[in-house]
Design a protein around this motif. Structure first.
Motif, PDB file in Angstrom:
ATOM      1  N   ILE A  53       0.836  -1.203   0.000  1.00 17.12           N
ATOM      2  CA  ILE A  53       0.000   0.000   0.000  1.00 17.12           C
ATOM      3  C   ILE A  53       0.869   1.251   0.000  1.00 17.12           C
ATOM      4  CG2 ILE A  53      -1.538   1.372   1.468  1.00 17.12           C
ATOM      5  CD1 ILE A  53      -2.978  -1.245   2.187  1.00 17.12           C
ATOM      6  N   ASN A  54       1.884   1.275   0.856  1.00 19.84           N
ATOM      7  CA  ASN A  54       2.798   2.423   0.905  1.00 19.84           C
ATOM      8  C   ASN A  54       3.500   2.651  -0.435  1.00 19.84           C
ATOM      9  OD1 ASN A  54       2.294   3.089   3.587  1.00 19.84           O
ATOM     10  ND2 ASN A  54       4.014   1.904   4.372  1.00 19.84           N
ATOM     11  N   LYS A  55       3.848   1.562  -1.083  1.00 23.63           N
ATOM     12  CA  LYS A  55       4.600   1.633  -2.327  1.00 23.63           C
ATOM     13  C   LYS A  55       3.729   2.016  -3.522  1.00 23.63           C
ATOM     14  CE  LYS A  55       7.095  -1.490  -5.466  1.00 23.63           C
ATOM     15  NZ  LYS A  55       7.521  -2.913  -5.675  1.00 23.63           N
ATOM     16  N   ASN A  56       2.501   1.514  -3.554  1.00 22.10           N
ATOM     17  CA  ASN A  56       1.723   1.578  -4.792  1.00 22.10           C
ATOM     18  C   ASN A  56       0.509   2.500  -4.791  1.00 22.10           C
ATOM     19  OD1 ASN A  56       3.223  -0.512  -6.311  1.00 22.10           O
ATOM     20  ND2 ASN A  56       2.479  -1.877  -4.692  1.00 22.10           N
ATOM     21  N   LEU A  57      -0.058   2.786  -3.641  1.00 22.71           N
ATOM     22  CA  LEU A  57      -1.246   3.628  -3.606  1.00 22.71           C
ATOM     23  C   LEU A  57      -0.880   5.078  -3.305  1.00 22.71           C
ATOM     24  CD1 LEU A  57      -3.912   1.401  -1.805  1.00 22.71           C
ATOM     25  CD2 LEU A  57      -3.440   1.653  -4.234  1.00 22.71           C
ATOM     26  N   ASP A  58      -1.603   6.005  -3.926  1.00 24.71           N
ATOM     27  CA  ASP A  58      -1.365   7.424  -3.659  1.00 24.71           C
ATOM     28  C   ASP A  58      -1.933   7.819  -2.304  1.00 24.71           C
ATOM     29  OD1 ASP A  58      -0.155   8.683  -6.222  1.00 24.71           O
ATOM     30  OD2 ASP A  58      -1.695   7.308  -6.945  1.00 24.71           O
ATOM     31  N   TRP A  59      -3.054   7.230  -1.934  1.00 25.79           N
ATOM     32  CA  TRP A  59      -3.594   7.391  -0.590  1.00 25.79           C
ATOM     33  C   TRP A  59      -4.655   6.331  -0.350  1.00 25.79           C
ATOM     34  CZ3 TRP A  59      -5.009  11.585  -4.013  1.00 25.79           C
ATOM     35  CH2 TRP A  59      -6.349  11.605  -4.381  1.00 25.79           C
ATOM     36  N   ILE A  60      -5.070   6.179   0.903  1.00 29.71           N
ATOM     37  CA  ILE A  60      -6.167   5.261   1.236  1.00 29.71           C
ATOM     38  C   ILE A  60      -7.198   6.004   2.082  1.00 29.71           C
ATOM     39  CG2 ILE A  60      -4.848   3.119   1.050  1.00 29.71           C
ATOM     40  CD1 ILE A  60      -4.530   3.101   4.056  1.00 29.71           C
ATOM     41  N   ASN A  61      -8.454   5.773   1.760  1.00 27.56           N
ATOM     42  CA  ASN A  61      -9.573   6.356   2.502  1.00 27.56           C
ATOM     43  C   ASN A  61      -9.990   5.393   3.606  1.00 27.56           C
ATOM     44  OD1 ASN A  61      -9.721   8.653   0.844  1.00 27.56           O
ATOM     45  ND2 ASN A  61     -10.961   7.560  -0.660  1.00 27.56           N
TER      46      ASN A  61
ATOM     47  N   LEU B  36      -2.260  13.523   9.408  1.00 31.49           N
ATOM     48  CA  LEU B  36      -2.819  12.740   8.313  1.00 31.49           C
ATOM     49  C   LEU B  36      -2.860  13.557   7.027  1.00 31.49           C
ATOM     50  CD1 LEU B  36      -5.776  10.882  10.069  1.00 31.49           C
ATOM     51  CD2 LEU B  36      -3.331  10.353  10.066  1.00 31.49           C
ATOM     52  N   ARG B  37      -3.032  12.861   5.908  1.00 38.95           N
ATOM     53  CA  ARG B  37      -3.057  13.520   4.598  1.00 38.95           C
ATOM     54  C   ARG B  37      -4.277  14.438   4.447  1.00 38.95           C
ATOM     55  NH1 ARG B  37      -1.191  11.810  -0.539  1.00 38.95           N
ATOM     56  NH2 ARG B  37      -1.802  13.337  -2.124  1.00 38.95           N
ATOM     57  N   GLY B  38      -5.413  14.021   5.009  1.00 35.86           N
ATOM     58  CA  GLY B  38      -6.626  14.820   4.857  1.00 35.86           C
ATOM     59  C   GLY B  38      -7.838  14.067   5.366  1.00 35.86           C
TER      60      GLY B  38
ATOM     61  N   LYS C 216      -0.297   9.007   3.544  1.00 36.47           N
ATOM     62  CA  LYS C 216      -1.203   8.217   2.699  1.00 36.47           C
ATOM     63  C   LYS C 216      -2.585   8.069   3.330  1.00 36.47           C
ATOM     64  CE  LYS C 216       2.127   6.511  -0.161  1.00 36.47           C
ATOM     65  NZ  LYS C 216       2.148   6.434  -1.629  1.00 36.47           N
ATOM     66  N   LEU C 217      -2.743   8.490   4.596  1.00 35.42           N
ATOM     67  CA  LEU C 217      -3.961   8.187   5.341  1.00 35.42           C
ATOM     68  C   LEU C 217      -4.969   9.329   5.289  1.00 35.42           C
ATOM     69  CD1 LEU C 217      -2.357   6.542   8.526  1.00 35.42           C
ATOM     70  CD2 LEU C 217      -3.049   5.455   6.376  1.00 35.42           C
ATOM     71  N   ILE C 218      -6.209   8.988   4.909  1.00 37.40           N
ATOM     72  CA  ILE C 218      -7.300   9.953   4.821  1.00 37.40           C
ATOM     73  C   ILE C 218      -8.396   9.535   5.806  1.00 37.40           C
ATOM     74  CG2 ILE C 218      -8.957  11.091   3.298  1.00 37.40           C
ATOM     75  CD1 ILE C 218      -6.118  11.492   2.357  1.00 37.40           C
TER      76      ILE C 218
END
Length: 225
Positions: free
Chosen positions: A53-61, A198-200, A107-109
């Motif tokens: 997830i850290n490597k491949n996703l721009d963020w996670i909801n 957090l990211r948002g 990465k965390l929303i």
């Protein structure tokens, strides 16, 4: 979860290929995920592949809601509690598991609901969080949007209570009980998200707002803090 990690790796490779071929920026890859990094409430215990997830996703909801609802009508509950001293079913606990597992804060929303869950009280005189209930309350299968809750409160002269222990609100009118987030709980949660770097944040779903009341609360806090 091993297969999910492989899938995310493959998606990132394909997105990179598409970007190189079209000379355009890479498409975003995101996901909506369980409130905790571990699935521990039902089914086989499993954990998300955080390194992938850290490597491949721009963020996670992170879906920090639906902790309580129509699947358990025995007692009322804060369906998106920031804190819960009696269990691990809370936003603060779920977030801590993701961070402890190594998920990048960037990465965390934080997910916030623009709807509430409803119950029918067993006794209208016992109406706090965790009060005995006998079924779902008003709304579609025990669910009301924030806009509908505001209308319900006005039409029924409902008692509205802010619960600082869980950082949530609830309304009571007769045997109808509704647990939800209001402007005050949303403001507290967003301050918490900012304190955790957090990211948002996101709302599910914006269409449930009342005259952009909650949305403006979030926007104002983002601007001033």
């Amino acid at each position: 979860m091993d297969n999910l990690a492989i899938l995310l790796d493959q998606w990132r490779v394909e997105v990179q290929k598409e970007s190189w071929a079209t000379k355009r920026p890479q498409l975003l890859i995101t996901a909506a995920v369980y409130f905790s990094v571990d699935f521990f409430l039902w089914g086989e215990f499993r954990s998300y592949p955080v390194p992938s997830i850290n490597k491949n996703l721009d963020w996670i909801n992170l879906m920090f809601y639906d902790y309580r609802g129509s699947w358990d009508t025995s007692a009322t509950g804060a369906q998106a509690a920031l804190f819960d001293s009696k269990s691990n079913i809370s936003t603060s606990y779920g977030l801590s598991t993701w961070i402890k597992a190594g998920a990048l804060r960037s990465k965390l929303i934080m997910g916030l609901p623009l709807y509430g869950r409803t119950w029918k009280l067993k006794d209208p005189n016992v109406d706090g969080i965790g009060a005995p209930a006998v079924g779902v309350g008003p709304g579609d299968e025990g669910t009301l949007t924030y806009r509908e809750i505001e209308e319900f409160n006005k039409e029924n002269n409902a008692k509205v209570v802010y619960d600082s222990a869980t950082v949530s609100a609830y309304s009571v009118a007769g045997t109808s009980w509704i647990g939800y987030d209001d402007t005050r709980s949303v403001a507290m949660k967003l301050r918490y998200a900012q304190s955790q770097r957090l990211r948002g944040y996101f709302f599910w779903a914006v269409a449930g707002d009342q005259d952009w009341k909650i949305s403006r609360t979030g926007n104002f806090l983002t601007l001033v803090l």
